[in-house]
Design an enzyme around this catalytic site. Sequence first.
Site, PDB file in Angstrom:
ATOM      1  N   ASP A 114      16.239 -12.108   7.513  1.00 49.38           N
ATOM      2  CA  ASP A 114      15.208 -13.006   6.990  1.00 49.38           C
ATOM      3  C   ASP A 114      13.927 -12.321   6.530  1.00 49.38           C
ATOM      4  O   ASP A 114      12.967 -12.994   6.193  1.00 49.38           O
ATOM      5  CB  ASP A 114      14.869 -14.074   8.037  1.00 49.38           C
ATOM      6  N   THR A 115      13.858 -11.006   6.514  1.00 47.75           N
ATOM      7  CA  THR A 115      12.676 -10.346   5.966  1.00 47.75           C
ATOM      8  C   THR A 115      12.693 -10.449   4.445  1.00 47.75           C
ATOM      9  O   THR A 115      13.690 -10.146   3.805  1.00 47.75           O
ATOM     10  CB  THR A 115      12.621  -8.867   6.380  1.00 47.75           C
ATOM     11  N   VAL A 116      11.578 -10.885   3.875  1.00 46.99           N
ATOM     12  CA  VAL A 116      11.467 -11.034   2.425  1.00 46.99           C
ATOM     13  C   VAL A 116      10.252 -10.249   1.951  1.00 46.99           C
ATOM     14  O   VAL A 116       9.159 -10.386   2.513  1.00 46.99           O
ATOM     15  CB  VAL A 116      11.300 -12.520   2.028  1.00 46.99           C
TER      16      VAL A 116
END
Length: 297
Positions: A114-116
């Site tokens: 989920d790192t963007v």
Amino acid sequence: MDGETLLFGAVGAVSGIKNPICVAKMLLDEQKMGLRGSLRQVPPSFLAGPFVKTWAHGKGIEICSNEQLISDSARRSFKSYKRKQEMAKTSSSNKKGRPEDVCNPDITENEVSDTVGALVCDQFGNVASATSSGGIALKYSGRIGQAAVYGCGCWSQNATKENATSVAVSTSGCGEYLIRTCFAKECAAYLRQDGVAVVKLKEFIERGFLESPFLANVSEKLAGAIVFKHERKSGNSEFLWAHTTHSMCLGFMSATDDRPTLRMSRLPDSGKPGKTILVEGVTRNLSLRKTTLTSAV
């Protein structure tokens, strides 16, 4: 982070806000106004914990319930990791597990975490960067990862009279390791030096991360980064990506493109996560609008 003003805004350990990065942007913008009030208070650059919600609500940011922020896929993922955690506690074979194992959850090669991160460069060569993350699996309550830490989650720096290169960086990976190595800031410093961009990026990850004395006791060093480099004199720009993780999903486009180009970058079959580096990129001249692939390193 804004490459023109070099200002930075961040929030951490936030609940009840759908898009916390909007609050981080608001913190950055407020710093541009300078000292505030009769007491000449310094505006904050980083807020964390429950007071973020209070500050954001006072600025007009909509507050929502925590339940609204939990997707079905996130709930399934959480339950899966909780089961694995309970099994590890009762299994004698896992008694010697290392603390850093939580940074390397057992996921399939096509699953996206989920790192963007996002990088942008305008027609004048001004750059900006941002990183947002929900953190590693089964993180401790109150943990702050690299995304919100100055010089670790993202970095942006415009060209100057002394250095005609603009660079923006956004990172992903195990936050603790990226913090120890000040990954984003140090990576940008390497890319602002003379040399071939893909070579300089690989050189930084080797020397500044895999061989870093700050990670001497870490067996598997997981990191990823996207980088944008713009040369003011030539107008040439490069978008690069690099990772020591098994894979990393990314996309890029210009204002003249109809749709983004998407990639799932993977280590070669012979590569070892945490030890092998993959570096690739594309080049573009902002005046010619022409794109070509660079060679992978």
